[in-house]
Design a protein around this motif. Structure first.
Motif, PDB file in Angstrom:
ATOM      1  N   GLY A 255       0.661  -1.345   0.070  1.00 25.30           N
ATOM      2  CA  GLY A 255      -0.045   0.031  -0.286  1.00 25.30           C
ATOM      3  C   GLY A 255       0.750   1.434  -0.036  1.00 25.30           C
ATOM      4  O   GLY A 255       0.344   2.208  -0.053  1.00 25.30           O
ATOM      5  N   LYS A 256       2.175   1.105   0.112  1.00 27.26           N
ATOM      6  CA  LYS A 256       3.073   2.327   0.058  1.00 27.26           C
ATOM      7  C   LYS A 256       3.295   2.834  -1.146  1.00 27.26           C
ATOM      8  O   LYS A 256       2.970   2.384  -2.431  1.00 27.26           O
ATOM      9  CB  LYS A 256       4.404   1.972   0.942  1.00 27.26           C
ATOM     10  N   PHE A 257       3.869   4.090  -1.113  1.00 25.71           N
ATOM     11  CA  PHE A 257       4.459   4.860  -2.407  1.00 25.71           C
ATOM     12  C   PHE A 257       5.940   4.712  -2.286  1.00 25.71           C
ATOM     13  O   PHE A 257       6.387   5.608  -1.703  1.00 25.71           O
ATOM     14  CB  PHE A 257       3.781   6.344  -2.796  1.00 25.71           C
ATOM     15  N   LEU A 258       6.529   4.231  -3.175  1.00 28.16           N
ATOM     16  CA  LEU A 258       8.091   4.060  -2.983  1.00 28.16           C
ATOM     17  C   LEU A 258       8.683   4.639  -4.358  1.00 28.16           C
ATOM     18  O   LEU A 258       8.190   4.307  -5.473  1.00 28.16           O
ATOM     19  CB  LEU A 258       8.680   2.728  -2.661  1.00 28.16           C
ATOM     20  N   SER A 259       9.836   5.277  -4.341  1.00 26.29           N
ATOM     21  CA  SER A 259      10.851   5.266  -5.340  1.00 26.29           C
ATOM     22  C   SER A 259      11.565   3.821  -5.718  1.00 26.29           C
ATOM     23  O   SER A 259      11.294   3.133  -5.125  1.00 26.29           O
ATOM     24  CB  SER A 259      11.739   6.231  -5.120  1.00 26.29           C
ATOM     25  N   HIS A 260      12.036   4.261  -7.029  1.00 28.72           N
ATOM     26  CA  HIS A 260      12.794   2.892  -7.659  1.00 28.72           C
ATOM     27  C   HIS A 260      13.953   2.571  -6.686  1.00 28.72           C
ATOM     28  O   HIS A 260      14.575   1.377  -6.721  1.00 28.72           O
ATOM     29  CB  HIS A 260      13.118   3.040  -9.047  1.00 28.72           C
ATOM     30  N   HIS A 261      14.363   3.604  -5.567  1.00 24.94           N
ATOM     31  CA  HIS A 261      15.567   3.065  -4.606  1.00 24.94           C
ATOM     32  C   HIS A 261      14.693   2.337  -3.588  1.00 24.94           C
ATOM     33  O   HIS A 261      15.353   1.868  -2.505  1.00 24.94           O
ATOM     34  CB  HIS A 261      16.177   4.300  -4.283  1.00 24.94           C
ATOM     35  N   GLY A 262      13.240   2.096  -3.477  1.00 23.49           N
ATOM     36  CA  GLY A 262      12.632   1.475  -2.446  1.00 23.49           C
ATOM     37  C   GLY A 262      12.469   2.364  -1.299  1.00 23.49           C
ATOM     38  O   GLY A 262      12.217   1.906   0.022  1.00 23.49           O
ATOM     39  N   ASN A 263      12.532   3.826  -1.477  1.00 24.65           N
ATOM     40  CA  ASN A 263      12.322   4.633  -0.245  1.00 24.65           C
ATOM     41  C   ASN A 263      11.442   5.718  -0.673  1.00 24.65           C
ATOM     42  O   ASN A 263      10.875   5.745  -1.748  1.00 24.65           O
ATOM     43  CB  ASN A 263      13.746   5.300   0.247  1.00 24.65           C
ATOM     44  N   HIS A 264      11.311   6.735   0.078  1.00 23.70           N
ATOM     45  CA  HIS A 264      10.315   7.978  -0.041  1.00 23.70           C
ATOM     46  C   HIS A 264      11.117   9.159  -0.347  1.00 23.70           C
ATOM     47  O   HIS A 264      10.485  10.259  -0.065  1.00 23.70           O
ATOM     48  CB  HIS A 264       9.237   7.992   0.907  1.00 23.70           C
ATOM     49  N   ASP A 265      12.466   9.404  -0.545  1.00 26.56           N
ATOM     50  CA  ASP A 265      12.972  10.619  -0.685  1.00 26.56           C
ATOM     51  C   ASP A 265      14.172  10.654  -1.867  1.00 26.56           C
ATOM     52  O   ASP A 265      14.452  11.740  -2.439  1.00 26.56           O
ATOM     53  CB  ASP A 265      13.862  11.154   0.616  1.00 26.56           C
ATOM     54  N   GLU A 266      14.501   9.418  -2.343  1.00 25.80           N
ATOM     55  CA  GLU A 266      15.394   9.535  -3.564  1.00 25.80           C
ATOM     56  C   GLU A 266      14.794   9.194  -4.951  1.00 25.80           C
ATOM     57  O   GLU A 266      14.504   8.036  -5.183  1.00 25.80           O
ATOM     58  CB  GLU A 266      16.609   8.380  -3.357  1.00 25.80           C
ATOM     59  N   TRP A 267      14.408  10.142  -5.571  1.00 27.40           N
ATOM     60  CA  TRP A 267      13.473  10.088  -6.815  1.00 27.40           C
ATOM     61  C   TRP A 267      14.188  10.065  -7.904  1.00 27.40           C
ATOM     62  O   TRP A 267      13.429   9.873  -8.976  1.00 27.40           O
ATOM     63  CB  TRP A 267      12.484  11.299  -6.715  1.00 27.40           C
ATOM     64  N   PHE A 268      15.369  10.006  -7.809  1.00 26.34           N
ATOM     65  CA  PHE A 268      16.299  10.226  -9.210  1.00 26.34           C
ATOM     66  C   PHE A 268      17.103   8.897  -9.304  1.00 26.34           C
ATOM     67  O   PHE A 268      17.584   8.383  -8.312  1.00 26.34           O
ATOM     68  CB  PHE A 268      16.956  11.233  -9.488  1.00 26.34           C
TER      69      PHE A 268
END
Ligand SMILES: NC(=O)c1ccc[n+]([C@@H]2O[C@H](COP(=O)([O-])OP(=O)(O)OC[C@H]3O[C@@H](n4cnc5c(N)ncnc54)[C@H](OP(=O)(O)O)[C@@H]3O)[C@@H](O)[C@H]2O)c1
Length: 268
Positions: A255-268
């Protein structure tokens, strides 16, 4: 065999998923597309790899989706392990406008929001509900939505990225819808995830950030969040990272929203 279905599989990230997954003969890959007009590279790949099946459908039409799910079901014996909702686009030409530019352009605003919500949110709910019985019978029981960092409030706040209004609203809304599916279906062992693919070198990225002046502006905005960002990453890098996050999806982070790095702050 692990079975995967990916929407929007003709080009870009969707084709990247098909390519990466089908290298392993233990994967059965369903490339869900709306038309063969742009499917040349996919058809070439499918002619070499027997574990790729192309399914043509319309994600905005539940009766066509029922046929697509039945086609998949015939091959897998009634199940699907992982569904990836990748099809998406930034919508009408007004996507370049920030919110205040719609003052006095109410019709354009409605079109900007409604078209994006229809294509990037409502159609995805149709897809999930059409394939849900197959997912229920699958081993992995995973539904993945390819979202966007532009649907994140903190990303927008820090970068000052004020455009692609309808697209961002639809992606943010769909992130919440994915949490709702997770809340409802957790007791059946079904897990969902909204996943940002990064800034990826595809036709869509070229359309939004390809113009050199826009690219310069976008880079300076993105560098407020990450001073090291230099441009889009390759499809292969994005897909490899995303698959790692998908493989580590458990009930604990469903149910989470994650970046391709698997977290919520590294979007690039
Ligand atoms: N590239 C990035 O930097 C980036 C960043 C954040 C999020 N994303 C997301 O990643 C996903 C894939 O994007 P991409 O960059 O790979 O884009 P792309 O190269 O433009 O490919 C988009 C794919 O989606 C399909 N598609 C678009 N609208 C559709 C619709 N209404 N119905 C059915 N299929 C549709 C296209 O099919 P046709 O070939 O038939 O047009 C194509 O297969 C999208 O959801 C996008 O929002 C991308």
């Amino acid at each position: 065999m692990v079975s995967w279905a990916i929407t929007g599989a003709t080009r870009g990230i969707g084709l990247g998923f098909v390519d990466n997954l089908s290298i392993d003969p233990k994967n059965q890959v369903f490339a869900i597309i709306r038309s063969r007009a742009t499917a040349g590279p996919l058809e070439k790949l499918a002619s070499k790899r027997k574990n790729i099946q192309i399914v043509v459908t319309d994600i905005s039409d539940p009766s066509r989706l029922a046929e697509a799910a039945a086609d998949v079901s015939k091959i897998t014996g009634g199940s699907l392990d992982v569904l990836i909702l990748n099809a998406g686009s930034a919508g009408p030409e007004t996507s370049v406008l920030p919110p205040t530019a719609f003052h006095g352009k109410e019709e354009a605003l409605e079109k900007e929001i409604n078209e994006n919500v229809k294509n990037n949110l409502i159609s995805n709910i149709f897809v999930i509900n059409s394939f849900l019985d197959l997912i229920r019978n699958g081993k992995e029981k995973k539904v993945i939505f390819i979202s966007s960092q532009s649907g994140d409030v903190e990303f927008t706040r820090v970068t000052g990225f004020a455009t692609v209004l309808g697209y961002s609203v639809a992606k943010a809304g769909m992130n919440l819808v994915m949490s709702k599916f997770s809340a409802e279906l957790a007791q059946e062992g079904i897990k969902t995830l909204s996943l940002s693919p990064g800034w990826v070198d595809t036709d869509a990225a070229k359309a939004v950030t390809g113009d050199p002046a826009v690219r310069k502006f976008v880079l300076s905005a993105f560098r407020k969040l990450d001073p090291n960002v230099n441009g889009p990453i390759s499809v292969n890098e994005s897909v490899t990272d995303q698959l790692q996050v998908i493989r580590s999806l458990t009930e604990a982070n469903s149910g989470k929203f994650l970046s391709h790095h698997g977290n919520h702050d590294e979007w690039f």
